[in-house]
Scaffold this active site. Structure first.
Site, PDB file in Angstrom:
ATOM      1  CE1 TYR A 256     -21.171  15.494  25.031  1.00  0.00           C
ATOM      2  CE2 TYR A 256     -19.110  14.690  24.105  1.00  0.00           C
ATOM      3  CZ  TYR A 256     -20.238  14.494  24.893  1.00  0.00           C
ATOM      4  OH  TYR A 256     -20.421  13.299  25.537  1.00  0.00           O
TER       5      TYR A 256
ATOM      6  CG  ASN B  36     -19.489  10.112  31.272  1.00  0.00           C
ATOM      7  OD1 ASN B  36     -19.145   9.890  30.110  1.00  0.00           O
ATOM      8  ND2 ASN B  36     -20.055  11.240  31.648  1.00  0.00           N
TER       9      ASN B  36
ATOM     10  CG  HIS C 146     -24.234  10.945  24.614  1.00  0.00           C
ATOM     11  ND1 HIS C 146     -24.221  12.193  25.195  1.00  0.00           N
ATOM     12  CD2 HIS C 146     -25.285  10.926  23.756  1.00  0.00           C
ATOM     13  CE1 HIS C 146     -25.230  12.906  24.689  1.00  0.00           C
ATOM     14  NE2 HIS C 146     -25.885  12.160  23.809  1.00  0.00           N
TER      15      HIS C 146
ATOM     16  CD  GLU D 226     -27.433  14.105  21.725  1.00  0.00           C
ATOM     17  OE1 GLU D 226     -26.857  14.847  22.540  1.00  0.00           O
ATOM     18  OE2 GLU D 226     -27.930  13.006  22.053  1.00  0.00           O
TER      19      GLU D 226
HETATM   20  N1  UDP Z   1     -18.067  16.383  31.314  1.00  0.00           N
HETATM   21  C1  UDP Z   1     -16.870  16.473  32.006  1.00  0.00           C
HETATM   22  N2  UDP Z   1     -16.812  17.293  33.108  1.00  0.00           N
HETATM   23  C2  UDP Z   1     -17.894  17.992  33.553  1.00  0.00           C
HETATM   24  C3  UDP Z   1     -19.101  17.891  32.857  1.00  0.00           C
HETATM   25  C4  UDP Z   1     -19.165  17.077  31.734  1.00  0.00           C
HETATM   26  O1  UDP Z   1     -15.887  15.843  31.626  1.00  0.00           O
HETATM   27  O2  UDP Z   1     -17.775  18.707  34.571  1.00  0.00           O
HETATM   28  C5  UDP Z   1     -18.137  15.540  30.117  1.00  0.00           C
HETATM   29  C6  UDP Z   1     -18.708  14.137  30.401  1.00  0.00           C
HETATM   30  O3  UDP Z   1     -18.043  13.203  29.557  1.00  0.00           O
HETATM   31  C7  UDP Z   1     -20.150  14.300  29.995  1.00  0.00           C
HETATM   32  C8  UDP Z   1     -20.038  15.232  28.785  1.00  0.00           C
HETATM   33  O4  UDP Z   1     -19.008  16.149  29.165  1.00  0.00           O
HETATM   34  O5  UDP Z   1     -20.772  13.069  29.698  1.00  0.00           O
HETATM   35  C9  UDP Z   1     -21.306  16.000  28.443  1.00  0.00           C
HETATM   36  O6  UDP Z   1     -21.732  16.733  29.564  1.00  0.00           O
HETATM   37  P1  UDP Z   1     -23.266  16.814  29.951  1.00  0.00           P
HETATM   38  O7  UDP Z   1     -23.396  17.892  30.969  1.00  0.00           O
HETATM   39  O8  UDP Z   1     -24.098  16.895  28.728  1.00  0.00           O
HETATM   40  O9  UDP Z   1     -23.506  15.416  30.717  1.00  0.00           O
HETATM   41  P2  UDP Z   1     -24.318  14.102  30.267  1.00  0.00           P
HETATM   42  O10 UDP Z   1     -25.555  14.564  29.522  1.00  0.00           O
HETATM   43  O11 UDP Z   1     -23.391  13.275  29.422  1.00  0.00           O
HETATM   44  O12 UDP Z   1     -24.669  13.403  31.552  1.00  0.00           O
HETATM   45 MG    MG Z   2     -25.723  15.831  27.948  1.00  0.00          MG
END
Ligand code: UDP
Ligand code: MG
Length: 165
Positions: free
Chosen positions: A50, A123, A126, A137
Site C-alpha cells: 500500500y 472490504n 483486494h 503486486e
Molecule cells: N481504504 C480505506 N478508506 C478509504 C480508502 C481506502 O480504508 O477512504 C482502504 C480499503 O481497505 C481499500 C484500501 O485502502 O481497499 C486501498 O485503497 P484503494 O483506493 O486502492 O481501493 P481498492 O483498489 O482496494 O478498491
Molecule cells: Mg487499489
C-alpha cells in the site's frame, strides 16, 4: 490479450470464512487461477503493498487491517493470481466499489464488507486496479516459481529464477 491480477482475501474475509465464496465467484468467470499462497503479512509487505497510500489519514489503520490486527490477529491471508481477458474489469466488478457502503449489493464488498467506526473500509478482498499495479503486486507477493504460467520475464541469479525487473 490476457491480463494478470492479484487478488487477496483480506483478514476480515479469512476470519469470517469467505475465502471459498470468493473462489467460487472467480470460478464463475473465464479467468484462470495460476497462483495461490497463504501469506503471513509482515508490516514491510503491507507497507510496500500500500506504499502509494502512505500519505492518507487512514494509512496506519489500513496497515493494521492488512496485518490482521483488527481481526483477532488473523495475520494469514490468501493471495491469488488470476489471468485472462479483461481480468482487471472482471475482478473489480466481482469486488465492487472500495467503500462497502457504496458497493453494488451483490458484489463481494457490497454483500460482505463493512465500514468500521474509525472509517476503515473492511472490504474483504483486494483486486489489482490496473495491469501495471497487477504486475507490481504479483511480483511483490510471488516468486516466479510460485506462478504456474510464465507471465513476466525472469532472470537467473545464483541459480534461482527471479523477476527481471
Ligand atoms: N481504504 C480505506 N478508506 C478509504 C480508502 C481506502 O480504508 O477512504 C482502504 C480499503 O481497505 C481499500 C484500501 O485502502 O481497499 C486501498 O485503497 P484503494 O483506493 O486502492 O481501493 P481498492 O483498489 O482496494 O478498491
Ligand atoms: Mg487499489
Amino acid at each position: 490479450m490476457n491480463e494478470h491480477i492479484l487478488v487477496i482475501i483480506k483478514p476480515d474475509g479469512m476470519l469470517k470464512g469467505h475465502a471459498g465464496h470468493v473462489l467460487s465467484r472467480f470460478e464463475e468467470t473465464d479467468l484462470s487461477l495460476i497462483g495461490g499462497r497463504v501469506v503471513k503479512v509482515a508490516r514491510e509487505l503491507a507497507e510496500t503493498h500500500y506504499a502509494h497510500l502512505k500519505d492518507k489519514p487512514f494509512f496506519d489503520e489500513l496497515i493494521r487491517f492488512l496485518m490482521g490486527e483488527l481481526h483477532n490477529n488473523q495475520d494469514l491471508v490468501l493471495a491469488l493470481v488470476f489471468s485472462g481477458p479483461d481480468a482487471v474489469k472482471k475482478g473489480r466488478a466481482i469486488a465492487g466499489a472500495t467503500n462497502p457502503e457504496l458497493a453494488e449489493p451483490h458484489s463481494i464488498r457490497g454483500s460482505l464488507g463493512r465500514v468500521t467506526t474509525k472509517g476503515v473500509f473492511e472490504n474483504v478482498i483486494h483486486v489489482s486496479s490496473d495491469t501495471l499495479e497487477g504486475e507490481r503486486e504479483i511480483k511483490l507477493w510471488f516468486t516466479p516459481d510460485e506462478v504456474a504460467r510464465d507471465v513476466f520475464p525472469v532472470k537467473m541469479i545464483d541459480n534461482r529464477r527471479v523477476w527481471s525487473s
